[in-house]
Design a protein around this motif. Structure first.
Motif, PDB file in Angstrom:
ATOM      1  N   ALA A  76      -5.071  -0.133  -2.648  1.00 21.92           N
ATOM      2  CA  ALA A  76      -6.038  -1.045  -2.034  1.00 21.92           C
ATOM      3  C   ALA A  76      -6.133  -0.797  -0.531  1.00 21.92           C
ATOM      4  N   ALA A  77      -7.118  -1.388   0.101  1.00 19.09           N
ATOM      5  CA  ALA A  77      -7.337  -1.178   1.540  1.00 19.09           C
ATOM      6  C   ALA A  77      -6.096  -1.561   2.343  1.00 19.09           C
ATOM      7  N   PHE A  78      -5.450  -2.672   1.977  1.00 15.32           N
ATOM      8  CA  PHE A  78      -4.236  -3.065   2.700  1.00 15.32           C
ATOM      9  C   PHE A  78      -3.140  -2.016   2.517  1.00 15.32           C
ATOM     10  N   GLY A  79      -3.082  -1.406   1.347  1.00 16.55           N
ATOM     11  CA  GLY A  79      -2.094  -0.354   1.114  1.00 16.55           C
ATOM     12  C   GLY A  79      -2.284   0.824   2.051  1.00 16.55           C
ATOM     13  N   LYS A  80      -3.530   1.147   2.349  1.00 16.64           N
ATOM     14  CA  LYS A  80      -3.785   2.239   3.291  1.00 16.64           C
ATOM     15  C   LYS A  80      -3.351   1.852   4.701  1.00 16.64           C
ATOM     16  N   GLU A  81      -3.477   0.576   5.032  1.00 13.99           N
ATOM     17  CA  GLU A  81      -2.939   0.115   6.318  1.00 13.99           C
ATOM     18  C   GLU A  81      -1.415   0.244   6.336  1.00 13.99           C
ATOM     19  N   VAL A  82      -0.790  -0.045   5.213  1.00 18.25           N
ATOM     20  CA  VAL A  82       0.673   0.090   5.117  1.00 18.25           C
ATOM     21  C   VAL A  82       1.087   1.535   5.384  1.00 18.25           C
ATOM     22  N   ILE A  83       0.381   2.484   4.787  1.00 20.90           N
ATOM     23  CA  ILE A  83       0.715   3.904   5.002  1.00 20.90           C
ATOM     24  C   ILE A  83       0.568   4.250   6.480  1.00 20.90           C
ATOM     25  N   GLY A  84      -0.517   3.792   7.102  1.00 20.99           N
ATOM     26  CA  GLY A  84      -0.719   4.073   8.519  1.00 20.99           C
ATOM     27  C   GLY A  84       0.401   3.519   9.383  1.00 20.99           C
ATOM     28  N   ARG A  85       0.831   2.284   9.103  1.00 22.97           N
ATOM     29  CA  ARG A  85       1.901   1.682   9.901  1.00 22.97           C
ATOM     30  C   ARG A  85       3.224   2.405   9.662  1.00 22.97           C
ATOM     31  N   MET A  86       3.507   2.779   8.408  1.00 20.33           N
ATOM     32  CA  MET A  86       4.736   3.522   8.120  1.00 20.33           C
ATOM     33  C   MET A  86       4.741   4.857   8.852  1.00 20.33           C
ATOM     34  N   ASN A  87       3.601   5.532   8.856  1.00 14.25           N
ATOM     35  CA  ASN A  87       3.493   6.798   9.585  1.00 14.25           C
ATOM     36  C   ASN A  87       3.776   6.606  11.066  1.00 14.25           C
ATOM     37  N   ARG A  88       3.249   5.546  11.647  1.00 19.60           N
ATOM     38  CA  ARG A  88       3.436   5.312  13.084  1.00 19.60           C
ATOM     39  C   ARG A  88       4.876   4.920  13.416  1.00 19.60           C
ATOM     40  N   LEU A  89       5.527   4.202  12.497  1.00 19.61           N
ATOM     41  CA  LEU A  89       6.919   3.825  12.722  1.00 19.61           C
ATOM     42  C   LEU A  89       7.875   4.992  12.527  1.00 19.61           C
ATOM     43  N   GLY A  90       7.522   5.904  11.613  1.00 20.78           N
ATOM     44  CA  GLY A  90       8.444   6.960  11.224  1.00 20.78           C
ATOM     45  C   GLY A  90       9.223   6.605   9.967  1.00 20.78           C
ATOM     46  N   MET A  91       8.706   5.634   9.210  1.00 26.18           N
ATOM     47  CA  MET A  91       9.326   5.239   7.936  1.00 26.18           C
ATOM     48  C   MET A  91       8.771   6.127   6.822  1.00 26.18           C
ATOM     49  N   ILE A  92       9.655   6.659   5.991  1.00 29.49           N
ATOM     50  CA  ILE A  92       9.244   7.592   4.945  1.00 29.49           C
ATOM     51  C   ILE A  92       8.522   6.845   3.833  1.00 29.49           C
ATOM     52  N   VAL A  93       7.371   7.374   3.423  1.00 26.24           N
ATOM     53  CA  VAL A  93       6.598   6.840   2.305  1.00 26.24           C
ATOM     54  C   VAL A  93       7.134   7.448   1.015  1.00 26.24           C
ATOM     55  N   ASP A  94       7.536   6.578   0.072  1.00 20.48           N
ATOM     56  CA  ASP A  94       8.092   7.030  -1.206  1.00 20.48           C
ATOM     57  C   ASP A  94       7.111   6.710  -2.327  1.00 20.48           C
ATOM     58  N   LEU A  95       6.710   7.739  -3.077  1.00 18.10           N
ATOM     59  CA  LEU A  95       5.715   7.590  -4.136  1.00 18.10           C
ATOM     60  C   LEU A  95       6.319   7.539  -5.531  1.00 18.10           C
ATOM     61  N   ALA A  96       7.640   7.441  -5.655  1.00 20.49           N
ATOM     62  CA  ALA A  96       8.214   7.135  -6.961  1.00 20.49           C
ATOM     63  C   ALA A  96       7.652   5.796  -7.416  1.00 20.49           C
ATOM     64  N   HIS A  97       7.350   5.662  -8.694  1.00 18.16           N
ATOM     65  CA  HIS A  97       6.857   4.427  -9.322  1.00 18.16           C
ATOM     66  C   HIS A  97       5.350   4.214  -9.189  1.00 18.16           C
ATOM     67  N   VAL A  98       4.645   4.884  -8.298  1.00 13.42           N
ATOM     68  CA  VAL A  98       3.214   4.600  -8.155  1.00 13.42           C
ATOM     69  C   VAL A  98       2.402   5.409  -9.160  1.00 13.42           C
ATOM     70  N   SER A  99       1.186   4.951  -9.417  1.00 14.12           N
ATOM     71  CA  SER A  99       0.296   5.651 -10.346  1.00 14.12           C
ATOM     72  C   SER A  99      -0.156   6.985  -9.754  1.00 14.12           C
ATOM     73  N   PRO A 100      -0.577   7.932 -10.597  1.00 11.74           N
ATOM     74  CA  PRO A 100      -1.097   9.195 -10.064  1.00 11.74           C
ATOM     75  C   PRO A 100      -2.255   9.014  -9.096  1.00 11.74           C
ATOM     76  N   LYS A 101      -3.117   8.009  -9.336  1.00 12.02           N
ATOM     77  CA  LYS A 101      -4.227   7.768  -8.407  1.00 12.02           C
ATOM     78  C   LYS A 101      -3.704   7.346  -7.041  1.00 12.02           C
ATOM     79  N   VAL A 102      -2.657   6.513  -7.006  1.00  6.74           N
ATOM     80  CA  VAL A 102      -2.062   6.139  -5.729  1.00  6.74           C
ATOM     81  C   VAL A 102      -1.461   7.362  -5.053  1.00  6.74           C
ATOM     82  N   MET A 103      -0.823   8.220  -5.822  1.00 10.72           N
ATOM     83  CA  MET A 103      -0.257   9.443  -5.244  1.00 10.72           C
ATOM     84  C   MET A 103      -1.339  10.224  -4.510  1.00 10.72           C
ATOM     85  N   HIS A 104      -2.481  10.403  -5.175  1.00 11.04           N
ATOM     86  CA  HIS A 104      -3.592  11.134  -4.540  1.00 11.04           C
ATOM     87  C   HIS A 104      -4.124  10.376  -3.322  1.00 11.04           C
ATOM     88  N   ASP A 105      -4.251   9.070  -3.449  1.00 11.62           N
ATOM     89  CA  ASP A 105      -4.767   8.280  -2.329  1.00 11.62           C
ATOM     90  C   ASP A 105      -3.875   8.407  -1.098  1.00 11.62           C
TER      91      ASP A 105
END
Length: 380
Positions: free
Chosen positions: A180-209
């Motif tokens: 979702a749109a908020f999820g993309k904001e989460v990725i942006g904030r994690m990138n800016r903080l330096g927190m690693i994004v972990d895609l275990a458990h997410v759907s393949p569509k989320v992986m691509h997103d």
């Protein structure tokens, strides 16, 4: 659960032990904090649990982590799906992990950056990194990420087995067509903080997103190859083919149903269409019925695990594969019963002809590179 049987002590095993004296070994995912929380006696009390002794009923404790030659360990603050107070539960688990740092300061060094792994090795300690497993811990507050970062959290798994308000799970019905749109904001904030994004458990569509929007490498902290075992928690080839372009990392996991197609198929009658146990199912009764009709559960093995490692290495390159046990106090593969068994993975791959260079990357070098790359992306 019994302790691991004695390893095959051949020349390859001796070489594996020697290699792990020279290079760091990092495990990308372990649920020990939740095991301590659920323990009927300890109930989250570390003095009652005593990590310093061997716990034959489960798989992780200090003696076996040391025997396994770990240099870095990512412990998860797991948040159960649909928990009524996800942030509070995550904070309780973070507090437990910080108590592990304090109570066992002679064994663990707080892990905040890649440099802590090398520093811990020189000190004869293990760098303990804290993660959150399930982004529902944010309570839909983006600034909560900053607070978790300040507490020492360095990786977050976006969801668990259920879809939540902004992320579709691999093992649940989709609600957002991915992230979702908020999820993309989460990725942006994690990138800016330096927190690693972990895609275990997410759907393949989320992986691509996420691969579409992340400005830093991502990881799968405990997932295998879907082509070898069709559990929805594993990574499909079309996603794997994008990992190198992201400079990311798939950390192959020990979970039997993610390794063995036979084990996965045996379990299907006790799972729903998404591969998870339906709510309210009497799991022990369901398994007993499967045993009655289909015979004993097939065992996943160390050899099958290494088949996944080799498949991943050939598909995405040796620079993009790591190890993420997902020890959680449950059933483990034959040969990978507990945290003392990591050298067996290295030994088996030595028998298959792997070079020291590629073994060093798998053991921990690739995760160190990803950690440094994520930090560099944040600095930019």
């Amino acid at each position: 659960m019994v302790l691991a049987a004695a390893p095959v002590t051949d020349a390859a095993y001796d070489m594996a032990l020697a290699l792990l004296d020279r290079v760091p070994l990092i495990d990308g995912h372990n649920d020990l904090p939740y095991v301590v929380r659920l323990d009927r006696t300890a109930k989250g009390d570390l003095s009652a649990y005593d990590l310093g002794k061997v716990h034959p009923e489960t798989d992780t404790d200090i003696p076996r982590m040391q025997a396994g030659k770990l240099a870095g360990q990512f412990f998860a603050a797991y948040v159960p799906p649909n928990h009524p107070k996800p942030a509070g539960f995550a904070l309780a688990q973070i507090a437990l992990m910080r108590r592990i740092w304090e109570r066992h300061a002679d064994v663990f060094r707080p892990g905040l950056s890649a440099d802590d792994v090398e520093a811990a090795r020189k000190e004869g300690r293990i760098a303990l990194f804290m993660t959150i497993e399930n982004g529902s811990a944010l309570d839909n507050e983006l600034d909560a990420l900053d607070a978790y970062w300040d507490l020492g959290v360095r990786l977050m798994t976006l969801c668990h087995n259920d879809t939540h308000d902004w992320c579709d799970s691999a093992t649940d019905a989709p609600r957002h067509n991915g992230l979702a749109a908020f999820g993309k904001e989460v990725i942006g904030r994690m990138n800016r903080l330096g927190m690693i994004v972990d895609l275990a458990h997410v759907s393949p569509k989320v992986m691509h997103d996420v691969l579409d929007v992340s400005t830093a490498p991502v990881v799968w902290s405990h997932s295998n190859a879907f082509s070898l075992c069709d559990h929805p928690r594993n990574v499909p080839d079309d996603v794997l083919d994008r990992v190198a372009g992201n400079d990311g990392l798939v950390m192959a996991t020990f979970v039997p149903d993610f390794i063995s197609q036979a084990s996965r198929d045996w379990h299907r009658p006790a799972k729903d269409q998404y591969g998870k146990t339906p709510d309210g199912l009497d799991y022990k009764k369901a398994e007993a019925e499967i045993v009655r009709t289909a015979g004993p559960r097939p065992k996943a093995t160390l050899a099958e695990y290494c088949d996944h490692v080799e498949y991943l290495a050939k598909r995405i390159g040796n620079d993009h594969v790591g190890i993420g046990s997902d020890f959680f106090g449950g059933l483990n593969p034959e040969g990978l019963e507990d945290a003392s068994t990591f050298p067996r993975v290295i030994a088996e791959l030595i028998r298959r002809g792997w070079s020291d260079e590629n073994l060093a990357k798998l053991a921990g070098g690739n995760m160190l590179r990803v950690m440094r790359s994520v930090a560099s992306a944040a600095a930019r």
